[in-house]
Motif scaffolding. Structure first.
Motif, mmCIF file in Angstrom:
data_model
loop_
_atom_site.group_PDB
_atom_site.id
_atom_site.type_symbol
_atom_site.label_atom_id
_atom_site.label_comp_id
_atom_site.label_asym_id
_atom_site.label_seq_id
_atom_site.Cartn_x
_atom_site.Cartn_y
_atom_site.Cartn_z
ATOM 1 N N PRO A 109 -48.087 13.969 -17.619
ATOM 2 C CA PRO A 109 -48.679 12.748 -17.228
ATOM 3 C C PRO A 109 -47.779 11.673 -17.488
ATOM 4 N N ALA A 110 -47.771 10.446 -16.619
ATOM 5 C CA ALA A 110 -46.739 9.658 -16.815
ATOM 6 C C ALA A 110 -47.500 8.437 -17.873
ATOM 7 N N HIS A 111 -48.623 8.653 -18.215
ATOM 8 C CA HIS A 111 -49.340 7.830 -19.330
ATOM 9 C C HIS A 111 -50.274 8.859 -19.977
ATOM 10 N N TYR A 112 -50.077 9.028 -21.431
ATOM 11 C CA TYR A 112 -50.945 9.892 -22.154
ATOM 12 C C TYR A 112 -50.759 9.607 -23.682
ATOM 13 N N GLN A 113 -51.788 9.347 -24.442
ATOM 14 C CA GLN A 113 -51.809 9.216 -25.833
ATOM 15 C C GLN A 113 -51.599 10.539 -26.450
#
Length: 332
Positions: A109-113
């Motif tokens: 994913p491009a954004h993931y915590q």
């Protein structure tokens, strides 16, 4: 005639060089062959649709009713468990080997915590989908940190816990290792190449030794990182390194409730950030010969098996010796 022959030889040499060039693989390791059929678990996490690649290998021969979940390391994949998948399956275990989000055959994913809790929750959802309520958890390297977190979160569903040269047996930031930002990790990961990976693994994982069969795993990692998903793979890798460095589990080993086995190659020297640590700190890091016995004493039902002279991946270096020790403990 001589000129024509020389030109033909040059063309053949050039073609050979092109043919011998390392393979690259897709963003989810497309093109790399796993030892068993690869499946994908589709799920929602943090507002996006994601996939986890996994292998689900049934018991061969007489099934014993137990399931083993294998958790891979940072520079490894589910596929690198191939000899362990075989050994456990032959011994009657159902074996499930997932790739975690951000790794190998799973989504990038491009954004993931990233957190070990999130990865544990993802794995728990996969097991629920597969109808596995209780399992033996076996984690290697970074997978050992994840296995610990999983066991702390779901103690009633973990029959036994085993860890192979888990990293995180020490808290690097507490020991004074400098912090490397995600951006710095990203810049580092963009430069990854086969020579660098090979040298790092030879020196850190294999105590200065190298066998031809290790090369497949180097090319797997480099082929993924240099493939069409190059930047996204590097970005996820950077986020994962930050998770590893900032989320230690060593302080919670005392809270593990289940029988736990540490399988330690005593020549391992893996320590995140040791390459930028001051010399006086670096000299004290990654001493698995010392860390293994120390941590085994912290775990209430902890046991230790040491593999003298082996490094970070004894299941790859000496699979026969490793599986004899693991199966002996499981079958007690």
């Amino acid at each position: 005639m001589l000129r024509a022959t020389a030109l033909a030889l040059a063309c053949l040499t050039s073609a050979g060089a092109i043919a011998a060039a390392p393979s690259t693989y897709g963003q989810q390791l497309e093109g790399f062959t796993y030892p068993y059929p690869l499946r994908h678990f589709d799920f929602q996490s943090q507002g996006q649709a994601l996939q986890m690649g996994y292998m689900d290998v049934p018991a061969k021969g007489k099934a014993n009713g137990h399931s083993v979940v294998l958790m891979h390391g940072k520079n490894f994949c589910a596929g690198t468990w191939e000899t362990t998948l075989d050994a456990l399956s032959q011994a009657g275990y159902r074996v499930i080997a997932p790739d975690q989000v951000g790794f190998c055959t799973s989504s990038k994913p491009a954004h993931y915590q990233y957190s070990f809790q999130q990865l544990a929750d993802n794995t728990h959802a996969l097991l629920a989908q597969l109808g596995v309520d209780r399992a033996i958890i076996l984690g290697h390297s970074t997978g050992g940190m994840l296995a610990t977190r999983y066991a702390l979160m779901y103690p009633q569903q973990v029959e036994r816990l085993a860890m192979v040269n888990p990293i995180g047996l020490e808290d690097w930031k507490a020991l004074g290792v400098p912090y490397r930002t995600v951006d710095q990790w990203y810049a580092r990961e963009l430069k990854l190449d086969a020579e660098g990976v090979r040298n790092y693994e030879r020196n850190t994982y294999y105590a200065g030794r190298w066998k031809p069969e290790y090369e497949r795993w180097v090319q797997m990692l480099v082929g993924l990182n240099q493939g069409p998903g190059h930047r996204l793979v590097a970005w996820n890798s950077a986020l994962i390194y930050d998770m590893i460095f900032t989320q230690p589990v060593v302080h919670e080993f005392k809270d593990l409730k289940m029988p736990t086995l540490l399988l330690i190659g005593d020549q391992d020297s893996t320590a995140i950030g040791s390459d930028i640590a001051p010399p006086e700190i670096k000299a004290r890091l990654g001493q698995y010969k010392v860390l293994g016995p120390q941590v085994a004493k912290l775990i209430p039902q902890g046991e230790l098996v040491s593999f003298e002279g082996l490094g970070h991946a004894p299941q790859i270096e000496e699979p026969g010796k490793f599986h004899q020790a693991l199966l002996g403990w499981l079958q007690r």
